[in-house]
Design a protein around this motif. Structure first.
Motif, PDB file in Angstrom:
ATOM      1  N   TYR A  28       0.854  -1.193   0.000  1.00  0.00           N
ATOM      2  CA  TYR A  28       0.000   0.000   0.000  1.00  0.00           C
ATOM      3  C   TYR A  28       0.881   1.231   0.000  1.00  0.00           C
ATOM      4  CZ  TYR A  28       1.108   0.443   4.973  1.00  0.00           C
ATOM      5  OH  TYR A  28       1.776   0.580   6.159  1.00  0.00           O
ATOM      6  N   VAL A  29       0.305   2.331  -0.429  1.00  0.00           N
ATOM      7  CA  VAL A  29       0.983   3.630  -0.383  1.00  0.00           C
ATOM      8  C   VAL A  29       0.493   4.329   0.887  1.00  0.00           C
ATOM      9  CG1 VAL A  29       1.323   5.831  -1.559  1.00  0.00           C
ATOM     10  CG2 VAL A  29       1.107   3.720  -2.881  1.00  0.00           C
ATOM     11  N   ASN A  30       1.394   4.612   1.772  1.00  0.00           N
ATOM     12  CA  ASN A  30       1.021   5.151   3.084  1.00  0.00           C
ATOM     13  C   ASN A  30       0.214   6.442   2.975  1.00  0.00           C
ATOM     14  OD1 ASN A  30       1.091   4.854   5.952  1.00  0.00           O
ATOM     15  ND2 ASN A  30       2.518   6.576   6.000  1.00  0.00           N
ATOM     16  N   ASN A  31       0.629   7.347   2.090  1.00  0.00           N
ATOM     17  CA  ASN A  31      -0.099   8.611   1.942  1.00  0.00           C
ATOM     18  C   ASN A  31      -1.535   8.386   1.460  1.00  0.00           C
ATOM     19  OD1 ASN A  31       2.079  10.096   2.820  1.00  0.00           O
ATOM     20  ND2 ASN A  31       2.816  10.564   0.760  1.00  0.00           N
ATOM     21  N   LEU A  32      -1.726   7.426   0.559  1.00  0.00           N
ATOM     22  CA  LEU A  32      -3.082   7.139   0.087  1.00  0.00           C
ATOM     23  C   LEU A  32      -3.926   6.504   1.191  1.00  0.00           C
ATOM     24  CD1 LEU A  32      -2.467   5.823  -3.551  1.00  0.00           C
ATOM     25  CD2 LEU A  32      -3.322   8.055  -2.822  1.00  0.00           C
ATOM     26  N   LEU A  33      -3.297   5.665   1.996  1.00  0.00           N
ATOM     27  CA  LEU A  33      -4.006   5.078   3.126  1.00  0.00           C
ATOM     28  C   LEU A  33      -4.466   6.164   4.093  1.00  0.00           C
ATOM     29  CD1 LEU A  33      -4.882   2.484   4.662  1.00  0.00           C
ATOM     30  CD2 LEU A  33      -2.683   2.633   5.847  1.00  0.00           C
ATOM     31  N   LEU A  34      -3.585   7.110   4.387  1.00  0.00           N
ATOM     32  CA  LEU A  34      -3.943   8.212   5.281  1.00  0.00           C
ATOM     33  C   LEU A  34      -5.042   9.087   4.683  1.00  0.00           C
ATOM     34  CD1 LEU A  34      -0.408   9.193   6.613  1.00  0.00           C
ATOM     35  CD2 LEU A  34      -2.190   7.898   7.791  1.00  0.00           C
ATOM     36  N   ILE A  35      -4.969   9.329   3.389  1.00  0.00           N
ATOM     37  CA  ILE A  35      -6.022  10.116   2.725  1.00  0.00           C
ATOM     38  C   ILE A  35      -7.359   9.380   2.807  1.00  0.00           C
ATOM     39  CG2 ILE A  35      -6.854  10.914   0.457  1.00  0.00           C
ATOM     40  CD1 ILE A  35      -3.931  11.683  -0.153  1.00  0.00           C
ATOM     41  N   MET A  36      -7.329   8.063   2.619  1.00  0.00           N
ATOM     42  CA  MET A  36      -8.573   7.290   2.729  1.00  0.00           C
ATOM     43  C   MET A  36      -9.139   7.340   4.143  1.00  0.00           C
ATOM     44  SD  MET A  36      -8.200   3.929   0.306  1.00  0.00           S
ATOM     45  CE  MET A  36      -6.775   3.273   1.120  1.00  0.00           C
ATOM     46  N   ILE A  37      -8.280   7.216   5.136  1.00  0.00           N
ATOM     47  CA  ILE A  37      -8.748   7.230   6.526  1.00  0.00           C
ATOM     48  C   ILE A  37      -9.305   8.598   6.883  1.00  0.00           C
ATOM     49  CG2 ILE A  37      -7.999   7.113   8.942  1.00  0.00           C
ATOM     50  CD1 ILE A  37      -6.028   4.890   8.019  1.00  0.00           C
ATOM     51  N   PHE A  38      -8.534   9.635   6.630  1.00  0.00           N
ATOM     52  CA  PHE A  38      -8.993  10.980   6.992  1.00  0.00           C
ATOM     53  C   PHE A  38     -10.101  11.478   6.075  1.00  0.00           C
ATOM     54  CE2 PHE A  38      -4.820  10.980   9.128  1.00  0.00           C
ATOM     55  CZ  PHE A  38      -5.266  11.270  10.412  1.00  0.00           C
ATOM     56  N   GLY A  39     -10.203  10.901   4.892  1.00  0.00           N
ATOM     57  CA  GLY A  39     -11.288  11.258   3.979  1.00  0.00           C
ATOM     58  C   GLY A  39     -12.648  10.764   4.430  1.00  0.00           C
ATOM     59  N   THR A  40     -12.667   9.827   5.354  1.00  0.00           N
ATOM     60  CA  THR A  40     -13.949   9.341   5.871  1.00  0.00           C
ATOM     61  C   THR A  40     -14.590  10.331   6.828  1.00  0.00           C
ATOM     62  OG1 THR A  40     -12.969   8.247   7.794  1.00  0.00           O
ATOM     63  CG2 THR A  40     -13.155   6.946   5.753  1.00  0.00           C
ATOM     64  N   GLY A  41     -13.835  11.281   7.309  1.00  0.00           N
ATOM     65  CA  GLY A  41     -14.348  12.233   8.286  1.00  0.00           C
ATOM     66  C   GLY A  41     -14.113  11.797   9.717  1.00  0.00           C
ATOM     67  N   ILE A  42     -13.368  10.736   9.909  1.00  0.00           N
ATOM     68  CA  ILE A  42     -13.125  10.219  11.255  1.00  0.00           C
ATOM     69  C   ILE A  42     -12.381  11.241  12.118  1.00  0.00           C
ATOM     70  CG2 ILE A  42     -10.936   9.024  10.783  1.00  0.00           C
ATOM     71  CD1 ILE A  42     -13.744   7.463  12.797  1.00  0.00           C
ATOM     72  N   SER A  43     -11.562  12.074  11.485  1.00  0.00           N
ATOM     73  CA  SER A  43     -10.821  13.077  12.261  1.00  0.00           C
ATOM     74  C   SER A  43     -11.765  14.098  12.892  1.00  0.00           C
ATOM     75  CB  SER A  43      -9.782  13.771  11.393  1.00  0.00           C
ATOM     76  OG  SER A  43     -10.403  14.388  10.286  1.00  0.00           O
ATOM     77  N   TYR A  44     -12.901  14.364  12.256  1.00  0.00           N
ATOM     78  CA  TYR A  44     -13.903  15.268  12.832  1.00  0.00           C
ATOM     79  C   TYR A  44     -14.385  14.725  14.171  1.00  0.00           C
ATOM     80  CZ  TYR A  44     -18.519  17.352  13.538  1.00  0.00           C
ATOM     81  OH  TYR A  44     -19.609  17.969  14.078  1.00  0.00           O
ATOM     82  N   TYR A  45     -14.603  13.426  14.219  1.00  0.00           N
ATOM     83  CA  TYR A  45     -15.091  12.817  15.455  1.00  0.00           C
ATOM     84  C   TYR A  45     -13.985  12.657  16.488  1.00  0.00           C
ATOM     85  CZ  TYR A  45     -19.414  12.056  13.054  1.00  0.00           C
ATOM     86  OH  TYR A  45     -20.578  12.267  12.382  1.00  0.00           O
ATOM     87  N   ALA A  46     -12.748  12.680  16.070  1.00  0.00           N
ATOM     88  CA  ALA A  46     -11.643  12.595  17.026  1.00  0.00           C
ATOM     89  C   ALA A  46     -11.326  13.959  17.627  1.00  0.00           C
ATOM     90  CB  ALA A  46     -10.394  12.037  16.347  1.00  0.00           C
ATOM     91  N   PHE A  47     -11.373  15.003  16.818  1.00  0.00           N
ATOM     92  CA  PHE A  47     -10.934  16.316  17.279  1.00  0.00           C
ATOM     93  C   PHE A  47     -12.068  17.252  17.683  1.00  0.00           C
ATOM     94  CE2 PHE A  47      -7.349  14.783  14.816  1.00  0.00           C
ATOM     95  CZ  PHE A  47      -6.289  15.100  15.644  1.00  0.00           C
ATOM     96  N   ASP A  48     -13.275  17.059  17.155  1.00  0.00           N
ATOM     97  CA  ASP A  48     -14.357  17.994  17.455  1.00  0.00           C
ATOM     98  C   ASP A  48     -15.478  17.341  18.262  1.00  0.00           C
ATOM     99  OD1 ASP A  48     -15.555  20.562  17.312  1.00  0.00           O
ATOM    100  OD2 ASP A  48     -16.893  19.839  15.737  1.00  0.00           O
ATOM    101  N   ARG A  49     -15.993  16.244  17.800  1.00  0.00           N
ATOM    102  CA  ARG A  49     -17.081  15.540  18.498  1.00  0.00           C
ATOM    103  C   ARG A  49     -16.494  14.325  19.217  1.00  0.00           C
ATOM    104  NH1 ARG A  49     -22.323  16.301  16.670  1.00  0.00           N
ATOM    105  NH2 ARG A  49     -22.806  15.189  18.578  1.00  0.00           N
ATOM    106  N   PHE A  50     -15.539  14.576  20.094  1.00  0.00           N
ATOM    107  CA  PHE A  50     -14.720  13.523  20.665  1.00  0.00           C
ATOM    108  C   PHE A  50     -15.458  12.580  21.602  1.00  0.00           C
ATOM    109  CE2 PHE A  50     -14.032  17.555  22.814  1.00  0.00           C
ATOM    110  CZ  PHE A  50     -14.443  17.255  24.097  1.00  0.00           C
ATOM    111  N   SER A  51     -16.653  12.904  21.994  1.00  0.00           N
ATOM    112  CA  SER A  51     -17.398  11.985  22.850  1.00  0.00           C
ATOM    113  C   SER A  51     -18.137  10.919  22.064  1.00  0.00           C
ATOM    114  CB  SER A  51     -18.413  12.754  23.697  1.00  0.00           C
ATOM    115  OG  SER A  51     -17.775  13.508  24.681  1.00  0.00           O
ATOM    116  N   MET A  52     -18.266  11.109  20.772  1.00  0.00           N
ATOM    117  CA  MET A  52     -19.025  10.166  19.956  1.00  0.00           C
ATOM    118  C   MET A  52     -18.236   8.874  19.750  1.00  0.00           C
ATOM    119  SD  MET A  52     -21.786  11.807  19.456  1.00  0.00           S
ATOM    120  CE  MET A  52     -22.616  11.109  18.071  1.00  0.00           C
ATOM    121  N   SER A  53     -18.925   7.832  19.348  1.00  0.00           N
ATOM    122  CA  SER A  53     -18.332   6.496  19.328  1.00  0.00           C
ATOM    123  C   SER A  53     -17.598   6.145  18.037  1.00  0.00           C
ATOM    124  CB  SER A  53     -19.423   5.457  19.564  1.00  0.00           C
ATOM    125  OG  SER A  53     -20.372   5.494  18.521  1.00  0.00           O
TER     126      SER A  53
END
Length: 183
Positions: free
Chosen positions: A112-137
């Motif tokens: 895998y290409v690490n940068n593409l993997l990171l783009i796929m992960i952060f492209g899901t919006g998961i970072s929003y729930y980690a940094f802003d709505r941090f209480s959500m599951s």
């Protein structure tokens, strides 16, 4: 900081984390002073959590650390140490999940290409729930899948039956515990 008695998702997950992390129990009665009848179980007349407790279970070690910090240092900021460390929990689990996912791919010898993997992960919006709505599951769910995938990928190459049995037990145990995130 989230006051007790709110009926929103963020607050419900926080209540679970604080009752586990501060009292080491699931008895909400001492946290809900003044609103004891909020989610009352008609059979037992006890306060019960409205949401699943899994996110609170995973965040509770951070509540414990915040509680220890508030006892060591003067806690006079805008938010308490407990709430601050609680807000760091999903960020920690997000980065651990990414590392577990990378290790899983390496264990399975998937290129895998690490940068593409990171783009796929952060492209899901998961970072929003980690940094802003941090209480959500959401981040905790991502962590649970990454952890189970990692343990399963390690199991693939084990030759020792004793170690294999330990991994199988861990996988079964974690499946049960991690189901509490969305039970």
């Amino acid at each position: 900081e989230i006051p007790y008695g709110l009926e929103v998702d963020d607050a419900e997950y926080y209540y679970s984390a604080t009752t586990i992390g501060l009292d080491f129990d699931l008895d909400f009665s001492n946290q809900m002073n003044g609103i004891e009848n909020r989610f009352l179980n008609a059979e037992t007349n006890k306060i019960v959590p409205f949401h699943p407790i899994g996110s609170g279970l995973l965040a509770s070690p951070f509540v414990v650390i915040g509680n220890l910090m508030s006892k060591l240092f003067k806690d006079d900021g805008l938010i308490s140490f407990v709430y601050f460390t609680y807000s760091i929990a999903p960020i920690f689990y997000l980065f651990v999940s990414i590392k577990l996912l990378q290790s899983t791919l390496q264990n399975l010898k998937i290129k895998y290409v690490n940068n593409l993997l990171l783009i796929m992960i952060f492209g899901t919006g998961i970072s929003y729930y980690a940094f802003d709505r941090f209480s959500m599951s959401h981040v905790y769910e991502f962590f649970s899948i990454a952890l189970l995938a990692y343990l399963t990928s390690k199991l693939e190459y084990l030759k020792n039956k004793n170690t294999e049995s330990k991994y199988m037990f861990l996988i079964g145990f974690f499946i049960f515990v991690l189901l509490t995130i969305r039970w």
